[in-house]
Design a protein around this motif. Structure first.
Motif, PDB file in Angstrom:
ATOM      1  N   SER A  65      43.669  15.279  53.660  1.00  0.00           N
ATOM      2  CA  SER A  65      44.734  15.524  52.799  1.00  0.00           C
ATOM      3  C   SER A  65      45.863  15.885  53.717  1.00  0.00           C
ATOM      4  O   SER A  65      45.646  16.229  54.685  1.00  0.00           O
ATOM      5  CB  SER A  65      44.534  16.325  51.739  1.00  0.00           C
ATOM      6  N   PHE A  66      47.071  15.624  53.144  1.00  0.00           N
ATOM      7  CA  PHE A  66      48.285  15.845  53.886  1.00  0.00           C
ATOM      8  C   PHE A  66      49.299  16.530  53.180  1.00  0.00           C
ATOM      9  O   PHE A  66      49.514  15.960  51.926  1.00  0.00           O
ATOM     10  CB  PHE A  66      48.607  14.575  54.628  1.00  0.00           C
ATOM     11  N   ARG A  67      50.243  17.545  53.573  1.00  0.00           N
ATOM     12  CA  ARG A  67      51.039  17.994  53.059  1.00  0.00           C
ATOM     13  C   ARG A  67      52.267  18.154  53.873  1.00  0.00           C
ATOM     14  O   ARG A  67      52.318  18.389  55.032  1.00  0.00           O
ATOM     15  CB  ARG A  67      50.805  19.483  52.604  1.00  0.00           C
ATOM     16  N   GLY A  68      53.351  17.751  53.168  1.00  0.00           N
ATOM     17  CA  GLY A  68      54.834  17.583  53.993  1.00  0.00           C
ATOM     18  C   GLY A  68      55.921  18.063  52.994  1.00  0.00           C
ATOM     19  O   GLY A  68      55.467  18.356  51.816  1.00  0.00           O
ATOM     20  N   PHE A  69      57.049  17.845  53.549  1.00  0.00           N
ATOM     21  CA  PHE A  69      58.264  18.466  53.055  1.00  0.00           C
ATOM     22  C   PHE A  69      59.362  17.433  53.117  1.00  0.00           C
ATOM     23  O   PHE A  69      60.274  17.434  53.683  1.00  0.00           O
ATOM     24  CB  PHE A  69      58.832  19.849  53.405  1.00  0.00           C
ATOM     25  N   PRO A  70      59.314  16.199  52.726  1.00  0.00           N
ATOM     26  CA  PRO A  70      60.309  15.165  52.946  1.00  0.00           C
ATOM     27  C   PRO A  70      61.431  15.693  52.251  1.00  0.00           C
ATOM     28  O   PRO A  70      61.612  16.368  51.303  1.00  0.00           O
ATOM     29  CB  PRO A  70      59.661  13.889  52.153  1.00  0.00           C
ATOM     30  N   ARG A  71      62.638  14.904  52.962  1.00  0.00           N
ATOM     31  CA  ARG A  71      64.067  15.427  52.413  1.00  0.00           C
ATOM     32  C   ARG A  71      64.439  14.233  51.253  1.00  0.00           C
ATOM     33  O   ARG A  71      64.064  13.043  51.723  1.00  0.00           O
ATOM     34  CB  ARG A  71      65.144  15.235  53.592  1.00  0.00           C
ATOM     35  N   LEU A 124      59.472  23.827  72.044  1.00  0.00           N
ATOM     36  CA  LEU A 124      58.451  23.701  71.102  1.00  0.00           C
ATOM     37  C   LEU A 124      58.740  22.102  70.594  1.00  0.00           C
ATOM     38  O   LEU A 124      59.971  21.661  70.426  1.00  0.00           O
ATOM     39  CB  LEU A 124      58.906  24.422  69.991  1.00  0.00           C
ATOM     40  N   VAL A 125      57.670  21.211  70.285  1.00  0.00           N
ATOM     41  CA  VAL A 125      57.861  20.066  69.775  1.00  0.00           C
ATOM     42  C   VAL A 125      58.534  20.097  68.613  1.00  0.00           C
ATOM     43  O   VAL A 125      57.927  20.591  67.462  1.00  0.00           O
ATOM     44  CB  VAL A 125      56.610  19.373  69.811  1.00  0.00           C
ATOM     45  N   ALA A 126      59.623  19.456  68.364  1.00  0.00           N
ATOM     46  CA  ALA A 126      60.506  19.124  67.014  1.00  0.00           C
ATOM     47  C   ALA A 126      59.844  18.018  66.234  1.00  0.00           C
ATOM     48  O   ALA A 126      59.349  17.087  66.948  1.00  0.00           O
ATOM     49  CB  ALA A 126      61.920  18.935  67.387  1.00  0.00           C
ATOM     50  N   PHE A 127      59.764  18.105  64.884  1.00  0.00           N
ATOM     51  CA  PHE A 127      59.165  17.043  64.338  1.00  0.00           C
ATOM     52  C   PHE A 127      59.847  15.725  64.548  1.00  0.00           C
ATOM     53  O   PHE A 127      59.223  14.722  64.509  1.00  0.00           O
ATOM     54  CB  PHE A 127      59.489  17.450  62.582  1.00  0.00           C
ATOM     55  N   SER A 128      61.164  15.606  64.670  1.00  0.00           N
ATOM     56  CA  SER A 128      61.868  14.422  65.116  1.00  0.00           C
ATOM     57  C   SER A 128      61.494  14.012  66.307  1.00  0.00           C
ATOM     58  O   SER A 128      62.081  12.571  66.665  1.00  0.00           O
ATOM     59  CB  SER A 128      63.362  14.700  64.768  1.00  0.00           C
ATOM     60  N   GLU A 129      60.786  14.604  67.125  1.00  0.00           N
ATOM     61  CA  GLU A 129      60.316  13.822  68.496  1.00  0.00           C
ATOM     62  C   GLU A 129      59.028  13.281  68.501  1.00  0.00           C
ATOM     63  O   GLU A 129      58.654  12.536  69.432  1.00  0.00           O
ATOM     64  CB  GLU A 129      60.408  15.190  69.481  1.00  0.00           C
ATOM     65  N   ASP A 163      58.370   8.662  62.630  1.00  0.00           N
ATOM     66  CA  ASP A 163      57.972  10.181  62.916  1.00  0.00           C
ATOM     67  C   ASP A 163      56.536  10.357  62.437  1.00  0.00           C
ATOM     68  O   ASP A 163      55.962   9.307  61.957  1.00  0.00           O
ATOM     69  CB  ASP A 163      58.886  11.361  62.049  1.00  0.00           C
ATOM     70  N   SER A 164      56.148  11.639  62.707  1.00  0.00           N
ATOM     71  CA  SER A 164      54.682  12.004  62.255  1.00  0.00           C
ATOM     72  C   SER A 164      54.297  11.668  60.778  1.00  0.00           C
ATOM     73  O   SER A 164      53.254  11.628  60.295  1.00  0.00           O
ATOM     74  CB  SER A 164      54.191  13.289  62.527  1.00  0.00           C
ATOM     75  N   ALA A 165      55.126  11.659  59.919  1.00  0.00           N
ATOM     76  CA  ALA A 165      54.851  11.251  58.430  1.00  0.00           C
ATOM     77  C   ALA A 165      54.651   9.894  58.454  1.00  0.00           C
ATOM     78  O   ALA A 165      54.481   9.276  57.199  1.00  0.00           O
ATOM     79  CB  ALA A 165      55.988  11.855  57.504  1.00  0.00           C
ATOM     80  N   GLY A 166      54.831   8.958  59.281  1.00  0.00           N
ATOM     81  CA  GLY A 166      54.641   7.680  59.223  1.00  0.00           C
ATOM     82  C   GLY A 166      55.665   7.018  58.740  1.00  0.00           C
ATOM     83  O   GLY A 166      55.547   5.609  58.367  1.00  0.00           O
ATOM     84  N   ILE A 167      57.111   7.388  58.416  1.00  0.00           N
ATOM     85  CA  ILE A 167      57.940   6.950  58.203  1.00  0.00           C
ATOM     86  C   ILE A 167      59.521   7.008  59.024  1.00  0.00           C
ATOM     87  O   ILE A 167      59.272   7.870  59.880  1.00  0.00           O
ATOM     88  CB  ILE A 167      58.429   7.347  56.808  1.00  0.00           C
ATOM     89  N   VAL A 168      60.559   6.331  58.529  1.00  0.00           N
ATOM     90  CA  VAL A 168      61.758   6.336  59.415  1.00  0.00           C
ATOM     91  C   VAL A 168      62.062   7.767  59.388  1.00  0.00           C
ATOM     92  O   VAL A 168      62.370   8.409  58.154  1.00  0.00           O
ATOM     93  CB  VAL A 168      62.597   5.231  58.930  1.00  0.00           C
ATOM     94  N   HIS A 169      62.525   8.457  60.219  1.00  0.00           N
ATOM     95  CA  HIS A 169      63.011  10.036  60.105  1.00  0.00           C
ATOM     96  C   HIS A 169      64.463   9.931  59.541  1.00  0.00           C
ATOM     97  O   HIS A 169      65.171   9.046  59.809  1.00  0.00           O
ATOM     98  CB  HIS A 169      63.238  10.602  61.611  1.00  0.00           C
ATOM     99  N   PHE A 170      64.521  10.662  58.493  1.00  0.00           N
ATOM    100  CA  PHE A 170      65.832  10.894  57.658  1.00  0.00           C
ATOM    101  C   PHE A 170      67.198  10.623  58.717  1.00  0.00           C
ATOM    102  O   PHE A 170      67.949  10.017  58.353  1.00  0.00           O
ATOM    103  CB  PHE A 170      65.890  11.874  56.747  1.00  0.00           C
ATOM    104  N   ALA A 171      67.241  11.577  59.884  1.00  0.00           N
ATOM    105  CA  ALA A 171      68.426  11.443  60.395  1.00  0.00           C
ATOM    106  C   ALA A 171      69.008  10.009  60.828  1.00  0.00           C
ATOM    107  O   ALA A 171      69.740   9.650  61.349  1.00  0.00           O
ATOM    108  CB  ALA A 171      68.534  12.540  61.436  1.00  0.00           C
ATOM    109  N   GLN A 172      67.686   9.253  61.300  1.00  0.00           N
ATOM    110  CA  GLN A 172      67.806   7.913  61.825  1.00  0.00           C
ATOM    111  C   GLN A 172      68.629   7.212  60.750  1.00  0.00           C
ATOM    112  O   GLN A 172      69.329   6.352  60.964  1.00  0.00           O
ATOM    113  CB  GLN A 172      66.361   7.243  61.973  1.00  0.00           C
ATOM    114  N   LEU A 173      68.453   7.305  59.494  1.00  0.00           N
ATOM    115  CA  LEU A 173      69.261   6.587  58.335  1.00  0.00           C
ATOM    116  C   LEU A 173      70.508   6.798  58.542  1.00  0.00           C
ATOM    117  O   LEU A 173      71.332   5.683  58.385  1.00  0.00           O
ATOM    118  CB  LEU A 173      68.571   7.084  57.098  1.00  0.00           C
ATOM    119  N   PHE A 174      71.160   7.922  59.129  1.00  0.00           N
ATOM    120  CA  PHE A 174      72.524   7.801  59.334  1.00  0.00           C
ATOM    121  C   PHE A 174      72.841   7.114  60.243  1.00  0.00           C
ATOM    122  O   PHE A 174      74.004   6.707  60.318  1.00  0.00           O
ATOM    123  CB  PHE A 174      72.946   9.451  59.521  1.00  0.00           C
ATOM    124  N   ARG A 175      72.192   6.782  61.431  1.00  0.00           N
ATOM    125  CA  ARG A 175      72.441   6.078  62.564  1.00  0.00           C
ATOM    126  C   ARG A 175      72.465   4.457  61.812  1.00  0.00           C
ATOM    127  O   ARG A 175      73.412   3.681  62.456  1.00  0.00           O
ATOM    128  CB  ARG A 175      71.498   6.177  63.699  1.00  0.00           C
TER     129      ARG A 175
END
Lengths: 148, 148, 148, 148
Positions: free
Chosen positions: B54-60, C10-15, D17-29
C-alpha cells in the motif's frame, strides 16, 4: 555511419542557466528523451508495468558526454542516436547533439542501459534479454548501412 | 504569527536560468522541500510504502505564488512554513521565501495537499485522515502562539 | 587517497522519477553542487561578474558517471570530491556519491571544468589561469596526503 | 472562449516523480513553454538581448494552478493558452493542461507576466509597454471570438 534515429526539440527557457546556456546535466536528458523516442518509433516503451504488477525498465549504468559548444534558449536541436553495440540485456548508445542552425555539433555522448525486470511484489531488479523488436531494428539498420 | 517550521538552503547553479535568477517553477520546489522537512521533523514522511505494497502520499491539488524579488546563485534562502488550516485529510500551507541577506521577502506561496492512500494492488487513490502527529503538532504550535 | 572536500545533502522528492529512484541526470547536479561547495569553502565562486561587466565561469567540457546503486527519496547522500589533475586553466575532478546508510557507493563520476573569462561587452569566452587559491588548496591537500 | 494558442508535447521520463506522475512544479514549465511558443508564433521572443547589451524579458509575478488529474510518462499533452487581460506592460494568462487521451483536463493555471527592460550596463529592471504585435494578436483573436 548514419543514425538509427533522429529526434528534434527546441531549447526551453527553464533548461538554461545563469551562464545563458543549456545546463550540462540537461544534455543528458536530451539524449535520454531521444532514446525513448526511438523506442516509441518501434512500438516499445522503456518503462512498462505488467497487469501482474511486474515492471520492466532500462536503467542507465553509465553516461558520459563531451561538451563542445553551447546551446541557448530557443535553439532548434537535433539529437542523433546510434547503437554502438548490443549485449544480451544491455545497449551501448552513442549520441550527437547538434544545433540545427549552422549544423553545429554541441555535444557527443554515450550511455549504457540495461533491460531489467522486477517481478510482482519483488524488490530486486534483474537483467533480462532485450526486446526482440529492438534487436531486429538495430540489425536491419546495420544491414542497410552495409549495402553498397 | 510565527512559522510552524523554517528551512534553510542555498541556491544551486542549476536552479538559475538565463535571466540570471532562480526559475519561478523552482520556487515551488523550495516550498515543497520545506514542507517535507517539516514532516521529517515530526518523524513523518510524505511518501511511504507499507509492507503490504500500500502507498500513502500527499499530492498537491493547488499551488500558487507571488514573486516579489529575485534570488540568485549562492543566495542563502530561508523558507518559512505556516499551516493556514487543517481539514480531515487536507492541509492548506502558506510559505514565505526570503533571501537571508537583507531579510528580503522574495516570494509568498500557498499550496493545498491531500493525504491519500492506494491499497495494495489497487490503482485508485482515496483521501484518508491526516496523521495524528501532524494534527497535534499544528495544534501545539497554535496553542503556543495563543499564549500571552 | 582522501577527498579534498565532502558535501552532504538529502534526496528531494522532485529529484526522483517514476522508477522510484533519483534520475541519473540529477546525479550530475549532485557532483556539480559539491564542486561549487568546495569553491565556497575556499572563499571562491564558480560564477563571478566583475564591476566592469566581465564574467568568469567554469564550464564543463566533459562529464561521465557509472551508476552502481539507486538512491531514493529522503536518502542522506555524501558526495566526495577529488582532484585528479590540475592544468593551467582546467581541473579534472573525480567524485564518489554514497548513500550514508550502509555507506553504499551509488555512483562514481568524473568531470573536466575549464576556467573561462568573457571580457566586458565581448561574446567569446577564453580560457584563463585557475585562481591561485584553488591551486594552493589542492597542493596543500596533496602534501598532507603524502605525509607518513 | 477558444484558446489564443495551443501547444502539444509528450511527458518525458525525467518529468515524472516517485509517485509515478508528472511532478506538480513541472506543470508550471508546461504552461511557460506554451506561452513562449505563442510568442514565437507571433515572431516574438520572451527573452531578447539588444545589440547595445540591453535586455527585455517577461518575468512572472504570479503563478497558480489547480491539479485535477495526474499525467504519466509518454502521455500526450495539450496546453491551451488564453489571455484573460492585457495591461500596459502586463499580461494575465490562463491555461488548461489536458491529457489528449480521453480529452482529460489535468490542470488549470494562471500566471501574470510583466514586460521588463534593463538598459545597457544597468542592474535595475523596469516595466515597459507590451510589444504591439502581442496586443494586436490578442485583439484580433478577441474580435474573431465576438463574431456571430
Amino acid at each position: 555511419m548514419t543514425a538509427v534515429f533522429e529526434h528534434r526539440r527546441l531549447v526551453a527557457f527553464s533548461e538554461t542557466d545563469s551562464a545563458g546556456i543549456v545546463h550540462f546535466a540537461q544534455l543528458f536528458r536530451y539524449m535520454e528523451d531521444a532514446e525513448h523516442a526511438f523506442f516509441r518509433s518501434l512500438g516499445l516503451s522503456v518503462h512498462t508495468t505488467g497487469d501482474d504488477g511486474s515492471f520492466r525498465g532500462f536503467p542507465r549504468v553509465h553516461a558520459s558526454a563531451d561538451f563542445l559548444a553551447p546551446l541557448r534558449f530557443e535553439d532548434e536541436v537535433l539529437v542523433r542516436v546510434f547503437v554502438s553495440s548490443l549485449g544480451r540485456s544491455s545497449v551501448r548508445w552513442r549520441f550527437e547533439v547538434l544545433r540545427c542552425e549552422g549544423d553545429l555539433l554541441c555535444a557527443r555522448g554515450e550511455t549504457v542501459t540495461v533491460c531489467t525486470e522486477r517481478a510482482t511484489g519483488g524488490a530486486a531488479m534483474k537483467s533480462v534479454p532485450l526486446p526482440d523488436r529492438l534487436a531486429s531494428a538495430v540489425a536491419e539498420h546495420a544491414a542497410s548501412e552495409a549495402r553498397p
